[in-house]
Design a protein around this motif. Structure first.
Motif, short mmCIF file in Angstrom:
data_model
loop_
_atom_site.label_atom_id
_atom_site.label_comp_id
_atom_site.label_asym_id
_atom_site.label_seq_id
_atom_site.Cartn_x
_atom_site.Cartn_y
_atom_site.Cartn_z
N ASP A 294 69.24 -65.85 -65.50
CA ASP A 294 69.08 -67.23 -64.83
C ASP A 294 69.21 -67.16 -63.51
OD1 ASP A 294 69.93 -71.21 -65.07
OD2 ASP A 294 71.19 -69.74 -63.48
N LYS A 295 68.88 -68.24 -62.42
CA LYS A 295 68.44 -68.07 -61.27
C LYS A 295 69.29 -68.02 -60.71
CE LYS A 295 64.71 -69.06 -57.12
NZ LYS A 295 64.02 -69.67 -56.78
N ASP A 296 70.32 -69.08 -61.16
CA ASP A 296 71.41 -70.01 -60.18
C ASP A 296 72.33 -68.19 -60.34
OD1 ASP A 296 73.01 -71.65 -58.94
OD2 ASP A 296 74.04 -71.97 -60.29
N ILE A 297 72.59 -67.90 -61.16
CA ILE A 297 73.20 -66.35 -61.69
C ILE A 297 73.07 -65.69 -60.93
CG2 ILE A 297 74.24 -64.84 -63.27
CD1 ILE A 297 75.69 -67.92 -63.93
N LEU A 298 71.65 -65.06 -60.58
CA LEU A 298 70.90 -63.62 -60.30
C LEU A 298 71.37 -63.61 -58.42
CD1 LEU A 298 67.28 -62.72 -60.45
CD2 LEU A 298 68.37 -63.01 -58.35
N LEU A 299 71.06 -65.35 -58.11
CA LEU A 299 71.23 -65.73 -56.96
C LEU A 299 72.83 -65.40 -56.20
CD1 LEU A 299 69.16 -68.23 -55.57
CD2 LEU A 299 68.69 -65.81 -55.09
N LYS A 300 74.04 -65.82 -57.53
CA LYS A 300 74.79 -66.07 -56.78
C LYS A 300 75.90 -64.75 -57.27
CE LYS A 300 76.80 -70.61 -58.54
NZ LYS A 300 76.60 -71.41 -59.16
N ALA A 301 74.95 -63.92 -57.69
CA ALA A 301 75.50 -61.86 -58.44
C ALA A 301 75.69 -61.85 -57.36
CB ALA A 301 75.19 -61.92 -59.87
N ARG A 302 73.28 -62.23 -56.19
CA ARG A 302 73.01 -60.78 -55.23
C ARG A 302 73.94 -60.71 -54.26
NH1 ARG A 302 67.70 -59.28 -54.11
NH2 ARG A 302 67.76 -59.65 -51.97
N LYS A 303 74.95 -62.46 -54.21
CA LYS A 303 75.29 -61.57 -53.00
C LYS A 303 77.06 -60.42 -52.26
CE LYS A 303 77.37 -65.59 -50.30
NZ LYS A 303 77.69 -67.51 -50.31
N PRO A 304 77.34 -61.11 -53.95
CA PRO A 304 79.26 -59.64 -53.66
C PRO A 304 77.71 -58.19 -54.24
CG PRO A 304 79.14 -61.14 -56.19
CD PRO A 304 78.20 -61.78 -54.68
N ILE A 305 77.12 -58.09 -54.61
CA ILE A 305 76.75 -56.96 -54.78
C ILE A 305 75.90 -56.27 -53.31
CG2 ILE A 305 74.62 -55.37 -55.94
CD1 ILE A 305 74.45 -57.01 -58.26
N LEU A 306 75.01 -56.95 -52.22
CA LEU A 306 74.87 -56.74 -51.33
C LEU A 306 75.48 -56.75 -50.51
CD1 LEU A 306 71.88 -59.69 -50.80
CD2 LEU A 306 72.14 -57.12 -51.12
N ARG A 307 77.21 -57.24 -50.13
CA ARG A 307 78.43 -57.16 -49.44
C ARG A 307 78.24 -55.40 -49.54
NH1 ARG A 307 83.80 -60.32 -49.78
NH2 ARG A 307 84.96 -59.11 -48.21
N MET A 308 78.73 -54.83 -51.50
CA MET A 308 78.64 -53.68 -51.51
C MET A 308 78.22 -52.98 -50.60
SD MET A 308 79.15 -51.79 -54.89
CE MET A 308 77.06 -51.81 -55.01
N MET A 309 76.41 -53.31 -50.93
CA MET A 309 75.79 -52.65 -50.49
C MET A 309 75.75 -52.16 -49.55
SD MET A 309 72.78 -52.72 -53.39
CE MET A 309 71.92 -51.69 -52.94
N GLU A 310 76.39 -53.17 -48.28
CA GLU A 310 76.00 -53.19 -46.78
C GLU A 310 77.50 -52.23 -46.45
OE1 GLU A 310 76.27 -57.22 -45.40
OE2 GLU A 310 74.64 -57.38 -46.14
N ILE A 311 78.54 -52.82 -46.40
CA ILE A 311 79.84 -50.98 -46.65
C ILE A 311 79.19 -50.76 -47.09
CG2 ILE A 311 81.80 -51.23 -47.25
CD1 ILE A 311 82.25 -54.24 -47.59
N SER A 312 78.89 -49.67 -48.29
CA SER A 312 78.30 -48.53 -48.70
C SER A 312 77.53 -47.73 -46.75
CB SER A 312 77.53 -48.76 -49.80
OG SER A 312 78.92 -48.86 -51.09
N GLU A 313 76.58 -48.26 -46.94
CA GLU A 313 75.36 -48.06 -46.21
C GLU A 313 76.14 -47.86 -45.29
OE1 GLU A 313 71.95 -49.88 -45.97
OE2 GLU A 313 71.56 -49.12 -44.08
N LYS A 314 77.04 -49.17 -44.35
CA LYS A 314 77.94 -48.53 -42.92
C LYS A 314 78.70 -47.19 -43.31
CE LYS A 314 79.22 -52.44 -41.50
NZ LYS A 314 79.72 -53.90 -41.27
N LEU A 315 79.67 -46.73 -44.22
CA LEU A 315 80.55 -45.70 -44.61
C LEU A 315 79.15 -44.12 -45.00
CD1 LEU A 315 82.84 -47.61 -46.03
CD2 LEU A 315 82.80 -46.69 -43.92
N GLY A 316 78.08 -44.77 -44.81
CA GLY A 316 76.75 -43.60 -45.86
C GLY A 316 77.31 -43.04 -46.67
N LEU A 317 78.05 -43.68 -47.76
CA LEU A 317 77.92 -43.44 -49.21
C LEU A 317 76.77 -43.41 -50.01
CD1 LEU A 317 81.20 -45.94 -49.24
CD2 LEU A 317 81.22 -43.53 -49.41
#
Ligand code: 13P
Ligand code: SF4
Length: 317
Positions: A294-317
């Motif tokens: 579902d598009k709405d679910i996809l967009l809502k779920a994307r935000k917390p995943i991207l937040r994780m990926m940004e932090i992981s990238e910053k920490l070089g994980l």
């Protein structure tokens, strides 16, 4: 040696991959033959990172549904295929969105940190996602005064709580593979192999974690066996990872930790093992089963995943 039948399937898979500009992403818990035909093999974090950055039109996920959904969320314009839609996850099933929403409402004011082993609906209710590779660092990245809900794995949650000392309310979910390891059988193996180091996934129960020489995600366990000076390991996670361990260090000895009750003596993930080479070739041929969200679910779920990926990238994980 590959059998004639599987040689033919592998060659068909390779031809279809080229024709359709498809890639195969495989988790370490897949069987060795599948890991060997994959374009990329990794843990949940690395697989998400790969799904987010590749030039393929089709991603075939050799893993379980929450992993394929995460790939779809990160690459919504690509076709994401999962060879068997029954490849679920007992841990993800232990946290239904309807119950989780109620839990969050009953415990207001807490930041919701959710393990990637969850449905897209549960991710959509979360503030930030983590994997076993980065759970401690994700929690540590939050302001010290923040109160946290951690779901769904109680063992990983308690592991993170002990490591960080943060105020964490842990959801009571478990994985059928990791909660089933037998401490007695592991200690008996250690008696028989005193030189072997016990290495386990943080989804294991506390008594098993307490006797471990090393605790880590699948990729951390692999890395440990690669760099460690020892020669023998009792491996407390799904035995699919041993395929990569043997490839990296064929001379070492890897002993799968036994479950409390088993006829095969090892602790396989019944969901991961639903994927086969035959199902992969059919899935590539027919371009289904396909993941739709579902598009709405996809967009809502994307935000917390991207937040994780940004932090992981910053920490070089
Ligand atoms: P990893 O992220 O460590 O690969 O774990 C995935 C998983 O499903 C563990 O049971
Ligand atoms: Fe889920 Fe456990 Fe299988 Fe991992 S091993 S996919 S947590 S059921």
């Amino acid at each position: 040696m590959e059998s004639k039948g599987s040689e033919k399937i592998i060659s068909e898979i390779n031809t279809l991959k080229k024709e359709k500009n498809a890639i195969i992403l495989a988790h370490y818990y897949q069987t060795g033959d599948i890991q060997d035909i994959a374009d990329f093999v990794g843990d949940s974090l690395a697989l998400s990172q790969k799904a987010a950055s590749n030039n393929a039109d089709i991603i075939l996920f050799a893993g379980v549904k929450f992993m394929a959904e995460t790939a779809k969320i990160l690459a919504p314009d690509k076709k994401v295929l999962l060879p068997d839609m029954n490849a679920g996850c007992s841990l993800s099933d232990s946290c239904k969105a309807i119950d989780f929403k109620k839990f969050i409402n009953e415990n207001p004011g807490r930041t919701v940190v959710t393990y990637v082993n969850t449905s897209a609906e549960v991710k959509a209710l979360s503030d930030i996602i983590c994997t076993s590779s980065n759970a401690v660092q994700i929690v540590e990245s939050l302001p010290i005064e923040e109160k946290i809900i951690f779901a769904p794995d109680r063992n990983l949650g308690n592991y993170v709580l002990n490591k960080t000392g943060r105020d964490i309310l842990v959801w009571n979910g478990t994985c059928h593979v990791h909660e089933e390891f037998s401490l007695e059988a592991i200690l008996k193996l250690k008696d028989q192999n005193p030189e072997a180091k016990i290495i386990v996934h943080p989804e294991c129960e506390l008594p098993v974690r307490m006797v471990a020489d090393f605790i880590g995600s699948t990729s951390a366990l692999l890395q440990f066996t690669k760099n460690d000076k020892g020669n023998s390991y009792i491996v407390g996670t799904e035995p699919g990872i041993i395929h990569q361990m043997k490839k990296e260090n064929p001379g070492k000895n890897y002993i799968p930790a036994p479950p409390r009750d088993s006829t095969c003596g090892c602790s396989e993930c019944s969901f991961m093992k639903l994927i086969t080479l035959e199902k992969i070739v059919n899935c590539l041929k027919n371009e289904k089963p396909e993941i739709f969200l579902d598009k709405d679910i996809l967009l809502k779920a994307r935000k917390p995943i991207l937040r994780m990926m940004e932090i992981s990238e910053k920490l070089g994980l």
